[in-house]
Design an enzyme around this catalytic site. Structure first.
Site, mmCIF file in Angstrom:
data_model
loop_
_atom_site.group_PDB
_atom_site.id
_atom_site.type_symbol
_atom_site.label_atom_id
_atom_site.label_comp_id
_atom_site.label_asym_id
_atom_site.label_seq_id
_atom_site.Cartn_x
_atom_site.Cartn_y
_atom_site.Cartn_z
ATOM 1 N N TRP A 278 -14.779 -35.153 35.772
ATOM 2 C CA TRP A 278 -15.437 -33.939 36.285
ATOM 3 C C TRP A 278 -16.409 -33.537 35.182
ATOM 4 O O TRP A 278 -15.999 -33.152 34.083
ATOM 5 C CB TRP A 278 -14.383 -32.863 36.520
ATOM 6 C CG TRP A 278 -14.887 -31.610 37.167
ATOM 7 C CD1 TRP A 278 -15.072 -31.402 38.501
ATOM 8 C CD2 TRP A 278 -15.239 -30.387 36.516
ATOM 9 N NE1 TRP A 278 -15.517 -30.122 38.717
ATOM 10 C CE2 TRP A 278 -15.628 -29.471 37.511
ATOM 11 C CE3 TRP A 278 -15.261 -29.964 35.186
ATOM 12 C CZ2 TRP A 278 -16.040 -28.177 37.236
ATOM 13 C CZ3 TRP A 278 -15.671 -28.674 34.909
ATOM 14 C CH2 TRP A 278 -16.050 -27.793 35.926
ATOM 15 N N GLU B 125 -15.957 -21.123 48.084
ATOM 16 C CA GLU B 125 -15.444 -22.364 47.498
ATOM 17 C C GLU B 125 -15.636 -23.571 48.417
ATOM 18 O O GLU B 125 -16.034 -24.630 47.959
ATOM 19 C CB GLU B 125 -13.934 -22.241 47.229
ATOM 20 C CG GLU B 125 -13.566 -21.543 45.950
ATOM 21 C CD GLU B 125 -12.062 -21.500 45.727
ATOM 22 O OE1 GLU B 125 -11.643 -21.669 44.579
ATOM 23 O OE2 GLU B 125 -11.293 -21.287 46.690
HETATM 24 C C1 G6P Z 1 -9.634 -23.424 39.660
HETATM 25 C C2 G6P Z 1 -9.317 -23.652 41.123
HETATM 26 C C3 G6P Z 1 -8.940 -22.333 41.786
HETATM 27 C C4 G6P Z 1 -7.809 -21.661 41.013
HETATM 28 C C5 G6P Z 1 -8.169 -21.476 39.540
HETATM 29 C C6 G6P Z 1 -6.993 -21.020 38.715
HETATM 30 O O1 G6P Z 1 -10.818 -22.722 39.544
HETATM 31 O O2 G6P Z 1 -10.412 -24.225 41.791
HETATM 32 O O3 G6P Z 1 -8.502 -22.578 43.117
HETATM 33 O O4 G6P Z 1 -7.517 -20.433 41.586
HETATM 34 O O5 G6P Z 1 -8.592 -22.732 38.994
HETATM 35 O O6 G6P Z 1 -6.026 -22.025 38.733
HETATM 36 P P1 G6P Z 1 -4.528 -21.817 38.332
HETATM 37 O O7 G6P Z 1 -3.934 -23.195 38.322
HETATM 38 O O8 G6P Z 1 -4.528 -21.195 36.982
HETATM 39 O O9 G6P Z 1 -3.903 -20.940 39.338
#
Ligand code: G6P
Length: 629
Positions: free
Chosen positions: A75, A511
């Site tokens: 990524w 998103e």
């Molecule tokens: C990324 C994902 C989100 C998520 C965020 C926090 O940005 O695309 O969908 O809410 O990370 O992730 P976590 O694993 O800390 O909940």
């Protein structure tokens, strides 16, 4: 975000590496590659831009022999998502290949020094300094008479690692030690898998689960040598570590769509089961007024807590905002939610008797982990016991870095979530906050036993109600999606406990459908966003009976007067007849309404994105777990 798979064993590695990488696809990536080393010491490194299908075709065409290899899904952080920036990266002589997750923060300095010594760089990545450093160090050791071996590669990697600043998980192969794989981690996660006749390493459990259930999560700073003979694990001081492996339980570590078109849709449909599981686990019969919810936290955990701070990112932060509403309004506990990334560099002045909650479904979000570590450190440094760190993690991954870092963990138990856009883990996080709010309300006597048990009774009815709601809105939202074909902006409005749901609705939509969407507290609309409204900007308004019902309806009227198309997430009835389109939710207490109102939000976004033919499960540029700052 980036994914690593590496293995050494008795079978050809290439296709197993591809299998492992496939299990990491959900994390989000834009290019991929593998490198294998065969018994004669030939390294084959193949990489392609785009999806794994391209890499698989390249491997089919060119072959990648060898029983030891490393693989990566990238990524992009440093350098565009092009083939030359894809991992693995090799040393100039092609003798060393490396895959890496995370960011090497001092790579510019290292690169300049290496270039001054004649190294030629082929990519724009931070990673490429690593094979150059390792290769240079190997040459020095060989020149001083050392014999090539896996142990030498291990020692050299141990020498090089202190030069790397930042966060990393990495795997290295060397052509002069074709049966050896060296792996290391600092901050970014890495797990070792003990298979039958093979040893593996991956950045996330799904990549290991199809090979083995026996795993050894690496601790921060550890380095390991994997060979067909076994695993040698060392800490930062170079001391050999002996630890019992753990067993992955449950069937959910392997990605399976269960007949749904997308993982996201499957995960939305799993929410009633998750609610059922939560109710069974946490609201069993025989609870007392003193402890009206079964949480794995001792009585001493609650003692003297006067305020709560919650650190989270993305969707988890939205769940935390609902949590804060519940903790403050239901349990009377002052609570503040912070973006973990902001908290790291602008923490508030310390207050005593504070519980810090980290919310992260993956348990690996770099900002959340770092903010929690920083907070624990500055609290320890204070010295006064009232300021000592008291931390709780809320996660869906009990094997994650968060779990290892936190003294207390609440596992939301939602099963692995593959869709990048969080849905069922959001519901699991909300439920966890309902549990905490009930527990604190009882401990602090801020609510009567009757009020708490009324909330518990409502939650017990949730699974059945959710089942009906998910099915209803799956159909309704599918029917509505075509109306968004040409829409460019959408406004989401909510108030009180449903304001975070408006934020979450907007986040979900942007998103996965790439439509610009913003969530506002409904009362704020007239202070700016109203200028955006016309017949081309739909307004989704969450209006459930309770404290702010009439207020939200008035705010919706204001939007309607500006020709906006009004979509209501509200109960059916004369009050809600003003909406052009109604996504109905049942009448329920306002306290539990977010558990309902979020369902149409998720399904509306899903169907709009699916209707547009987008990659719902792996939206562009996004990553499931963000392991870099
Ligand atoms: C990324 C994902 C989100 C998520 C965020 C926090 O940005 O695309 O969908 O809410 O990370 O992730 P976590 O694993 O800390 O909940």
């Amino acid at each position: 975000m980036c994914g690593i798979v590496a293995l050494v064993g008795s079978r050809e590695a290439a296709f197993q590496l591809l299998d492992g990488l496939r299990q990491l696809e959900y994390r989000g990536y834009d290019s991929a590659g593998i490198a294998t080393v065969d018994a004669s010491g030939r390294i084959t490194c193949l990489k392609t831009e785009g999806k794994l299908i391209n890499l698989t075709a390249r491997v089919d065409e060119q072959g990648a022999p060898g029983r030891c290899g490393i693989g990566h899904t990238r990524w992009a952080t440093h350098g565009k998502p092009e083939e030359r920036n894809a991992h693995p990266h090799c040393s100039v002589d092609g003798a060393v290949a490396v895959v890496q997750n995370g960011i090497i923060e001092n790579y510019r300095n290292l690169r300049e020094t290496l270039q001054a010594n004649g190294a030629v760089f082929l990519s724009e990545t931070d990673t490429e300094v690593i094979p150059h450093l390792i290769s240079a160090e190997l040459s020095r050791w060989l020149a001083s008479g050392e014999t090539a071996s896996g142990t030498l590669l291990l020692q050299v990697v141990q020498t090089v690692l202190p030069q790397l600043q930042g966060a990393y998980a990495l795997a290295v192969i060397w052509k002069q030690a074709p049966g050896a794989l060296v792996v290391a981690r600092k901050i970014a996660p890495l797990l070792i898998g003990l298979g039958e006749g093979e040893f593996l390493c991956a950045s996330d459990t799904p990549a290991l689960a199809s090979f083995t259930r026996t795993i050894l999560p690496m601790e921060d700073g550890e380095v390991a040598l994997l060979s067909p003979l076994g695993v040698e694990l060392y800490n930062t001081q170079g001391e050999r570590q002996q630890r019992m492996p753990t067993l992955l339980t449950g069937a959910d570590h392997v990605a399976d769509k269960r007949g749904f078109r997308h993982f996201m849709l499957k995960e939305i449909h799993e929410q009633p089961e998750i609610a059922e599981l939560w109710v069974t686990r946490h609201l069993p019969q025989g609870l007392t007024a003193q402890m009206p919810v079964a949480l794995p936290l001792e009585t001493s955990f609650y003692r003297d807590i006067e305020r709560v701070e919650i650190l989270a990112c993305g969707t988890s932060r939205h769940a935390a905002l609902v949590g804060a509403y519940l903790l403050e309004q239901f349990a009377g506990l002052p609570t503040t939610v912070y973006y973990a990334s902001e908290f790291r560099y602008a923490p508030p002045p310390l207050a005593p008797n504070t519980l810090t909650i980290g919310v992260t479904q993956s348990g690996e979000t770099a900002d959340t982990l770092a903010a929690l570590t920083m907070e624990a450190k500055r609290r320890r440094a204070h010295g006064d016991p009232a300021y000592a760190p008291r931390q709780l993690g809320v996660t869906n991954r009990p094997e994650s870095s968060l779990s290892r870092q936190m003294p207390h963990i609440l596992d939301i138990g939602a099963g692995i979530e593959i869709g990048v856009a969080a849905t069922k883990t959001f519901l699991g996080q909300l439920l966890t906050f309902y549990g905490l709010a009930m527990a604190f309300a009882a401990k602090r006597s801020s609510r009567s036993a009757d009020e708490i048990s009324a909330l518990a009774d409502e939650l017990r009815k949730l699974p059945e109600q959710l089942r009906a709601l998910v099915n209803l809105h799956d159909q309704r939202c599918a029917g509505l999606a075509h109306r968004f074909a040409a829409i460019q902006d959408v406004i989401f409005l909510g108030r009180g406990i449903n304001y975070p749901i408006a934020l979450e609705g907007a986040l979900k939509l942007k998103e996965i459908s790439y439509i610009h969407a913003e969530g506002y507290p409904a009362g704020e609309m007239k202070h700016g966003p109203i200028a955006l409204l016309d017949a081309h900007v739909p307004v989704v308004s969450i209006a459930v009976p309770g404290m702010v019902f009439e207020k939200v309806l008035s705010n919706a009227q204001e939007a309607k007067a500006r020709d906006a198309q009004l979509i209501g997430v509200a109960p059916e009835g004369p009050d809600t007849a003003l909406f052009d389109e109604l996504l109905p939710v049942p009448e329920m207490s306002e306290w539990i309404s977010p558990l309902f109102t979020v369902i149409p939000m998720q399904l509306l976004s899903y169907h709009i994105a699916a209707h547009r033919g987008l990659d719902v499960d792996q939206p562009r540029n996004l990553a499931k777990s963000v392991t870099v700052e």
